[in-house]
Design a protein around this motif. Sequence first.
Motif, PDB file in Angstrom:
ATOM      1  N   ASN A 102       0.792  -1.224   0.000  1.00 50.97           N
ATOM      2  CA  ASN A 102       0.000   0.000   0.000  1.00 50.97           C
ATOM      3  C   ASN A 102       0.827   1.278   0.000  1.00 50.97           C
ATOM      4  O   ASN A 102       0.278   2.372  -0.157  1.00 50.97           O
ATOM      5  N   GLY A 103       2.141   1.142   0.204  1.00 53.55           N
ATOM      6  CA  GLY A 103       2.983   2.334   0.204  1.00 53.55           C
ATOM      7  C   GLY A 103       3.042   2.960  -1.177  1.00 53.55           C
ATOM      8  O   GLY A 103       3.372   2.297  -2.157  1.00 53.55           O
ATOM      9  N   SER A 104       2.692   4.220  -1.261  1.00 57.63           N
ATOM     10  CA  SER A 104       2.641   4.879  -2.561  1.00 57.63           C
ATOM     11  C   SER A 104       4.001   5.453  -2.974  1.00 57.63           C
ATOM     12  O   SER A 104       4.239   5.709  -4.150  1.00 57.63           O
ATOM     13  N   LYS A 105       4.889   5.636  -1.998  1.00 60.32           N
ATOM     14  CA  LYS A 105       6.174   6.252  -2.293  1.00 60.32           C
ATOM     15  C   LYS A 105       7.218   5.193  -2.654  1.00 60.32           C
ATOM     16  O   LYS A 105       7.344   4.175  -1.972  1.00 60.32           O
ATOM     17  N   LYS A 109       9.088   1.746  -0.468  1.00 59.89           N
ATOM     18  CA  LYS A 109       9.233   0.375  -0.942  1.00 59.89           C
ATOM     19  C   LYS A 109      10.701  -0.023  -0.991  1.00 59.89           C
ATOM     20  O   LYS A 109      11.077  -1.137  -0.602  1.00 59.89           O
TER      21      LYS A 109
END
Length: 236
Positions: free
Chosen positions: A183-186, A190
């Motif tokens: 779910n990490g958008s950055k 990641k």
Amino acid sequence: YGSKEFVFRSVIKCADCGTLISPYTKARKTKNGVHYHTYLMCSHYKAKKDGFACTAEQINEKDALQQTQAALEKIKVAPEVLKVALDELQTSTFNDLEYLRNKEIAAKKRLGSIDSERKSLFAKEATGLIDESFLTARLKELKTEEEQLKRATQSNTAAKAKQAYTAERVLNLINRLPELFKNGSKVEQKRAILKLVLSNVELKGKNLYFFYEKPFGLLSEGLSCSKWYRGRDLNP
């Protein structure tokens, strides 16, 4: 591409030639407009140069992300196992802290007796019961012991508590890593997770092979779970 952020930049190596797998973005025109897709590929430069076969194939970044997600899922710890681990950590920390406190109390008690002995020595030297050479030698011995005790009384209690707190955070974080990665958008988030968990990733054909950092490798193999469950009536 040098300035663009990619999740797998400098992360994956070719299993055959050891070359870093390069990410690149390709534009595709569709009825709904232009769509951009990221791919990972080996240049095969070293294989061609040295004359051997390189089996690494081009893969879509989405496929690489799915394979990585599956690798992260392997290190998740069952809730009941995590509870056992945290309970044992708390008990172990309490025992360690109690041991350190007792050592500190004993050291402070001895420091007090050293101070009393030093005063007694000065009194005896003043009345002629001991000579100056004996006083000097004994004071030197007491000073050495005193310095050692003072270092010991610079208690490790806070450090031990911090260490346990960090370990507890790590144990709790382990189960959140797959969710954070998914779910990490950055991109940097990641990449930080990959650097934390994985020591190496190799591409062979269209498949990624993952090598874990300690202790994540043990968790993926279930070795740590067997230790935590030893002697306990639990059915994970």
